[in-house]
Structures are given as C-alpha cells and as structure tokens.
Write an enzyme that holds these catalytic residues in place. Sequence first.
Site, PDB file in Angstrom:
ATOM      1  N   GLU A  73      -2.985  -6.959   8.294  1.00 31.46           N
ATOM      2  CA  GLU A  73      -2.983  -6.716   7.014  1.00 31.46           C
ATOM      3  C   GLU A  73      -1.591  -6.835   6.600  1.00 31.46           C
ATOM      4  O   GLU A  73      -0.733  -5.881   6.620  1.00 31.46           O
ATOM      5  CB  GLU A  73      -3.939  -5.688   6.317  1.00 31.46           C
ATOM      6  CG  GLU A  73      -3.953  -5.916   4.890  1.00 31.46           C
ATOM      7  CD  GLU A  73      -4.499  -4.594   4.167  1.00 31.46           C
ATOM      8  OE1 GLU A  73      -5.202  -4.757   3.137  1.00 31.46           O
ATOM      9  OE2 GLU A  73      -4.377  -3.475   4.750  1.00 31.46           O
ATOM     10  N   CYS A  89      -5.823  -5.811  -2.177  1.00 34.08           N
ATOM     11  CA  CYS A  89      -6.869  -5.569  -0.886  1.00 34.08           C
ATOM     12  C   CYS A  89      -7.756  -6.841  -0.791  1.00 34.08           C
ATOM     13  O   CYS A  89      -8.365  -7.186   0.037  1.00 34.08           O
ATOM     14  CB  CYS A  89      -7.505  -4.374  -0.962  1.00 34.08           C
ATOM     15  SG  CYS A  89      -8.581  -4.004  -2.251  1.00 34.08           S
ATOM     16  N   LYS A  92      -4.577  12.426  -7.359  1.00 29.40           N
ATOM     17  CA  LYS A  92      -3.375  12.275  -6.742  1.00 29.40           C
ATOM     18  C   LYS A  92      -2.868  10.896  -6.841  1.00 29.40           C
ATOM     19  O   LYS A  92      -3.193  10.033  -5.791  1.00 29.40           O
ATOM     20  CB  LYS A  92      -3.594  12.759  -5.543  1.00 29.40           C
ATOM     21  CG  LYS A  92      -1.998  13.489  -4.923  1.00 29.40           C
ATOM     22  CD  LYS A  92      -1.012  12.632  -4.779  1.00 29.40           C
ATOM     23  CE  LYS A  92      -1.329  11.469  -3.504  1.00 29.40           C
ATOM     24  NZ  LYS A  92      -0.113  10.570  -3.232  1.00 29.40           N
ATOM     25  N   GLU A 142       2.851   7.964  -5.220  1.00 26.01           N
ATOM     26  CA  GLU A 142       4.066   8.558  -5.423  1.00 26.01           C
ATOM     27  C   GLU A 142       5.020   7.402  -5.804  1.00 26.01           C
ATOM     28  O   GLU A 142       6.123   7.570  -6.462  1.00 26.01           O
ATOM     29  CB  GLU A 142       4.762   9.322  -4.269  1.00 26.01           C
ATOM     30  CG  GLU A 142       5.044   8.846  -3.116  1.00 26.01           C
ATOM     31  CD  GLU A 142       3.759   8.204  -2.469  1.00 26.01           C
ATOM     32  OE1 GLU A 142       3.888   8.007  -0.888  1.00 26.01           O
ATOM     33  OE2 GLU A 142       2.593   8.712  -2.527  1.00 26.01           O
ATOM     34  N   SER A 154      -4.851   2.041   2.790  1.00 23.32           N
ATOM     35  CA  SER A 154      -4.996   1.178   4.053  1.00 23.32           C
ATOM     36  C   SER A 154      -6.092   1.886   4.838  1.00 23.32           C
ATOM     37  O   SER A 154      -6.648   2.998   4.610  1.00 23.32           O
ATOM     38  CB  SER A 154      -3.522   1.427   4.651  1.00 23.32           C
ATOM     39  OG  SER A 154      -3.456   2.698   5.031  1.00 23.32           O
ATOM     40  N   PHE A 208      -0.460   2.293  -4.672  1.00 22.89           N
ATOM     41  CA  PHE A 208       0.490   1.690  -5.512  1.00 22.89           C
ATOM     42  C   PHE A 208       0.353   0.532  -6.057  1.00 22.89           C
ATOM     43  O   PHE A 208       0.613   0.098  -7.136  1.00 22.89           O
ATOM     44  CB  PHE A 208       1.957   1.644  -4.419  1.00 22.89           C
ATOM     45  CG  PHE A 208       1.969   0.559  -3.625  1.00 22.89           C
ATOM     46  CD1 PHE A 208       1.971  -0.829  -4.382  1.00 22.89           C
ATOM     47  CD2 PHE A 208       1.548   0.771  -2.414  1.00 22.89           C
ATOM     48  CE1 PHE A 208       2.034  -1.834  -3.480  1.00 22.89           C
ATOM     49  CE2 PHE A 208       1.519  -0.365  -1.421  1.00 22.89           C
ATOM     50  CZ  PHE A 208       1.851  -1.643  -1.890  1.00 22.89           C
TER      51      PHE A 208
END
Length: 497
Positions: free
Chosen positions: A382, A281, A173, A176, A226, A149
């Site tokens: 994290e 990240c 993909k 969402e 992740s 995201f």
Amino acid sequence: MKTINHWIGGKPVEGTSGRFGPVFNPATGAQEKQIAFATVDEVDAAVANAKAAFESWGTASLAKRTAFLFKYRELLDAHRDEIAALITAEHGKVHSDALGEVARGMEIVELACAIPEKLKGELSTQVSTRVDVASIRQPLGVVAGITPFNFPAMVPMWMFPLAIACGNTFVLKPSEKDPSASYLLAELASQAGLPDGVLNIVQGDKVAVDRLLEHPDVAAVSFVGSTPIAKYIQLKAVEHGKRVQALGGAKNHMLVLPDADLDFAADQAINAAYGSAGERCMAVSVVVAVGDTGDELVGKIAERAKGLKIGPGTDPSSEMGPLITREHRDKVASYVTSAAEQGAEVVVDGTGYTVEGHEDGFFLGVSLLDNVPVTADAYRDEIFGPVLCVVRAETYDDAIKLINSSRWGNGTAIFTRDGGAARRFQLEVQAGMVGVNVPIPVPVGYHSFGGWKDSLFGDHHIYGNDGIAFYTQGKVITTRWPDPSDGGINLGFPSHS
C-alpha cells in the site's frame, strides 16, 4: 508556537508530559504548531470524565440527544469553511477536497439525528398466554476512537456522533500530524450543548493508544489506519475484553473491460488515484486493463496526468496538494524508483517535483506505472500516495483472479457497459465495497463502510446500521402481567400454551 492540547471534561486541558510532536504545514515544510502528548494519567482523566458523564448521558432521552445533534449539525454547517481551512493547513489537501471531507462527515451526523428511528426495538406480543417479548438496544458506556491523518475531520465524525447518539460517551485520540480539525469539532459540540465529559480528546502517540486499549473502563475501540496497526489494535483490545472495529489498509483495483468508455474510465482513474494526493484508503491504486484496452487507456491517463495542477491547497487553482510529511513523500517516491528496477515501465515520473515558491513543501508529482509485475513492491504494498499502477489481463477471468488474490479487500470497481459482466463482478469479487462505473464506492452514511480480508479486523463495519450495532448491546425482555383472574399454584414445568 501554538500548542494543541487536550479537551477533557468540556474544556481545554494543558498537557503535562513535557513531550511534544511537530505539526507541519505540508505546503511550506515549516513547523507551525506542536502537539502535547498525553500521559497515562491524562488518558485516565479523560476516561474518568467520560465515565462520570455516562451516568446521565446514557439515560438521557432520545429527544435530548437529537436536540443536541440537530444543533451540532447546524454549527458544523456554519463552520465548514473553518474546519476545511484547518484540514488544508495541516494535511495539505486542496480546500475543495477538504470541504468534501467535511460534507461526508456531516452525513453521519445527519444519520445520528435519526437515532430515535434507528433505535426502535422489536416487540412480540402473546408469545405465550399473556407473555410479551421485547428486544431493545442500550449503550455500552465509554468508547474510544483512534483516527488517521488522511481524514482528520471525516473519520472522527464517522465515530463519535453515532456513538454519542446511541448514549455512549467518547474519548478520541486523533492523529498527531493534523489534530486541529478534531479539536474544533469538540469545541463546536460544546457550543451545541453537549454536556461536559461526553466527548473528550487526548492528543498523543503510542502511550495514549495503549492506555485506551488497556483501560478497564473503555468498552469498545474504533480504529481506522494501516493494516499492521489495525491488527495490533484488534489483538490488544480483545486481550483486554473490548469490542473492536479496526479498519486497515487497501490496494484497490479498478477493472476496465474492452467495452468501457475509455475517456470516462481515464477521467475516473485520475480522480480516484490522485485526489487528495493518493492519501485515501479508498484510492484506486491499480488499474487492470483487460484485453486490448491497455495501450489506449494508459495513453489517455498519461495525457490527463501530465496536465494536473499541483500546488498549495490554499491556491484555488490547485487540483492536488502536498503529502503529509517529508518522510512519507520520500517513501512514496522510492516506490517509483524501485518499480522501474523491478520491471515496470515508468510512463509518468512525479519524483523530484517542486512547486515554485514552495520548494521546501512536501510536494510530489503524480506517477503512472505500466505493465507492473505483480511481484513488484509498487504492486504488492500500500503506497498511499499519487502512484497509479497499470497491470494487464487477457480476460475477465484472469482479472478477477488477480484482484481476488490480493491480501486486501477494501474497495474495487469495474468499468463496463455490460450489465451482465457488472452483475457477475459484484458477486464474484472479494471486497467489501464495489463500484460499477464508480471508482471510489464509499457508501453514503446510512450504509456501512468496511472491507474484507486484511482491510478489516473485527466483526462490524463502521457507521450505518453496523455502526449502531457496534455502539450498542442488545437486551431481550420477557414480560408477563397476569390477568386478575389468574391464581393458584402449579408446580408443573412451564410450557408454551
């Protein structure tokens, strides 16, 4: 309410599962769209379209592929504000940050435009009498990408332009939580002349992910997200015989030596820790202050942190926007509370922050934690939010030991005026991307992105030369064209002569 559907075979395809996910505007907290979750059959349809398109796209000339890519780059440039607006509306980052995301994604499109140069093979002539050996690279077939995201346009552009340039077809993909930017990327690709089925999008959740990982016609999977999910992606993809590159999480350290320019270091710590609300990240989440620099450096960071303007991404004066969801905001805030309980000093507390007129938005102020114990959750996990931890180290050796003991090895940075110390650091630190007075050392498009240890699962980094290697497979061709004077029978063992 608008529904974000799939893009299959060069056109929109309405979802049939009856399952939907909410798409929020993080600045207001209101659900403004919904996303149709794909069925297994819809994933299969996307893969089937990609497989059919590969029959012609995989053998298309480099000239045809690059003609599309140059036109695509032109359209992306013309629509960059529109793409950025979608990012701001669904992710929440400020518009200038969203524009930067689009620009960095376009770097990979520009790299893909150079694919004729990048796919040049090798030739050795006369390895034996009238024998030549050539090495070439060819596409894999149908490949898939699963993206996060936090960069809904850039990370997809890390993947599909290069994969397509190499002759593959692609099934994406996207997250969402903010799917509209990648959908627009697919529409623009079609406008640029990409044949139907070369790029497909399936919206969805774990059902779509698992089907892509299991599908026998998907040759390779790229993932950014992740660490726990990256591990899952790698294991399941390899189980089904696929090539995989899975980039996981991070806990990036910024080491500040006593000789550093502390004002510059403080500025860069602010930029790297709180930009995009820390949802990167490559964000700096730990500053390691060496020697007696700690108190002064923390004071300078705190002074700057308190002056940041937090607000909706559509406000040009906003420097930081909201977080992606209410649940994520609350989770990030909980780390500040637990850090205080576990021995850290809360210098700046961003919990409970609200923006006037946007009280229901997913806003969180910036937090600065000092003297954070390495046993605290805020240091160990994290956080993926606007929380910066400061730890102290007596010496450079103590600092490098601390950094290298982390289970992650994504990015790191050193701030110093000492070239010898910087050179030693870049050789000794256990991380895939290193900055010297650069807090977020994300490589340019023609160098590859990727970390070490629990930040990367698979054998290849993403984009750059590693990306080209990942999306192609090598073939070696040995050729002999006999001279017209050759002839006769020789049953002896062939030799190199």
